[in-house]
Design a protein around this motif. Structure first.
Motif, PDB file in Angstrom:
ATOM      1  N   ARG A 162       0.870  -1.186   0.000  1.00 22.63           N
ATOM      2  CA  ARG A 162       0.000   0.000   0.000  1.00 22.63           C
ATOM      3  C   ARG A 162       0.906   1.235   0.000  1.00 22.63           C
ATOM      4  O   ARG A 162       1.639   1.476   0.963  1.00 22.63           O
ATOM      5  N   VAL A 163       0.870   2.003  -1.076  1.00 23.91           N
ATOM      6  CA  VAL A 163       1.744   3.180  -1.176  1.00 23.91           C
ATOM      7  C   VAL A 163       1.051   4.377  -0.548  1.00 23.91           C
ATOM      8  O   VAL A 163      -0.007   4.798  -0.993  1.00 23.91           O
ATOM      9  N   GLU A 164       1.687   4.935   0.497  1.00 21.47           N
ATOM     10  CA  GLU A 164       1.042   6.032   1.216  1.00 21.47           C
ATOM     11  C   GLU A 164       1.619   7.403   0.890  1.00 21.47           C
ATOM     12  O   GLU A 164       1.055   8.416   1.305  1.00 21.47           O
ATOM     13  N   GLY A 165       2.747   7.437   0.177  1.00 22.37           N
ATOM     14  CA  GLY A 165       3.314   8.741  -0.144  1.00 22.37           C
ATOM     15  C   GLY A 165       4.767   8.648  -0.561  1.00 22.37           C
ATOM     16  O   GLY A 165       5.241   7.574  -0.955  1.00 22.37           O
ATOM     17  N   LEU A 166       5.463   9.773  -0.452  1.00 22.19           N
ATOM     18  CA  LEU A 166       6.848   9.875  -0.903  1.00 22.19           C
ATOM     19  C   LEU A 166       7.754  10.366   0.226  1.00 22.19           C
ATOM     20  O   LEU A 166       7.305  11.040   1.150  1.00 22.19           O
ATOM     21  N   MET A 167       9.028  10.019   0.096  1.00 22.02           N
ATOM     22  CA  MET A 167      10.015  10.440   1.096  1.00 22.02           C
ATOM     23  C   MET A 167      11.260  10.941   0.372  1.00 22.02           C
ATOM     24  O   MET A 167      11.611  10.435  -0.695  1.00 22.02           O
ATOM     25  N   THR A 168      11.894  11.970   0.940  1.00 21.16           N
ATOM     26  CA  THR A 168      13.205  12.375   0.424  1.00 21.16           C
ATOM     27  C   THR A 168      14.089  12.844   1.562  1.00 21.16           C
ATOM     28  O   THR A 168      13.607  13.142   2.663  1.00 21.16           O
ATOM     29  N   ILE A 169      15.385  12.857   1.294  1.00 22.04           N
ATOM     30  CA  ILE A 169      16.366  13.373   2.253  1.00 22.04           C
ATOM     31  C   ILE A 169      16.925  14.661   1.665  1.00 22.04           C
ATOM     32  O   ILE A 169      17.392  14.673   0.520  1.00 22.04           O
TER      33      ILE A 169
END
Ligand SMILES: *Cc1c(COP(=O)(O)O)cnc(C)c1O
Length: 235
Positions: A162-169
């Motif tokens: 289940r893809v809930e969103g995005l992440m970045t550093i």
């Protein structure tokens, strides 16, 4: 390790920073979740965070998270993986954390989907975020912006994920414009993908001790904060 009193003071300071950033951009404080990053701190800090009402913790190594969860498992928080994941640790990761924020390649999507199915993860499957390297930092993990659509397509066709969103550093740079552009690009990418695929992708995991204000002003819904809460890491 921080004392309970130190931690409470640090937490209040971080909460003030979050509130101030929300005021600047006219957001409700409740739209930004604070995730304490407990990596390289003892399990006791997980319990401190839980006792202060925080509801999740971030760890960057699967093995370390598994050990700590064994010690602080009753703290009742949601555990999330925020560090790079190798396929051979995927099963332990799924068994240890409630959400994996660092899914950045199709091969990993396939492995996680298969294992999640084997583990009998029902309704909706295991929660993930896709990590995108919008700062184009060669030293960082995360898929490129160009590859994000294909990665999302693969993840959406995985029945046990289940893809809930995005992440970045954010980049190491202390230059405001450079850091903010990285965060703005993740938000714009999310908006395009959400629109294109007709899905919410609500979560934008971005911002740490040094750049949380910029991340919040650019739309972060989850800031991952270690040093400001617990001091310098050990080891
Ligand atoms: C360690 C870490 C953080 C927290 O960093 P601080 O600068 O200590 O707040 C956030 N996100 C990721 C992915 C990390 O590895």
């Amino acid at each position: 390790m921080v004392t309970e009193t130190e931690f409470r003071e640090r937490l209040e300071a971080v909460q003030r920073r979050i509130k101030a950033a929300c005021t600047v951009c006219g957001r409700e404080v409740a739209t930004v979740e604070l995730m304490p990053v407990t990596k390289r701190h003892p399990a006791a800090v997980v319990e401190m965070a839980a006792a202060a009402g925080l509801r999740c913790v971030g760890e960057n190594r699967v093995q370390e998270a598994a050990g700590k969860r064994g010690e602080a498992g009753k703290a009742g928080v949601r555990w999330e993986l925020i560090g790079p994941l190798q396929s051979n640790k995927a099963r332990l990761a799924l068994e240890t954390v409630e959400r994996i924020q660092t899914v950045d390649r199709i091969k990993l999507v396939r492995v996680l989907d298969r294992l999640s199915g084997e583990l009998g993860r029902g309704a909706g499957g295991s929660a993930i975020l896709l990590q995108v390297n919008t700062g184009e930092d060669p030293a960082k993990h995360g898929c490129s912006e160009e590859d994000a659509e294909g990665l999302l397509e693969a993840a959406l066709s995985a029945p046990h994920l289940r893809v809930e969103g995005l992440m970045t550093i954010g980049p190491l740079s202390t230059e405001e414009a450079v850091v903010r552009r990285t965060f703005a690009r993740l938000r714009q990418l999310r908006d395009r993908l959400a629109e294109g695929f007709g899905i919410p992708l609500d979560v934008l995991s971005m911002g740490m001790t040094g750049d949380m204000e910029w991340a919040i002003e650019e739309g972060s819904t989850l800031v991952r904060v270690g040093t400001a809460l617990f001091g310098e890491r050990e080891g």
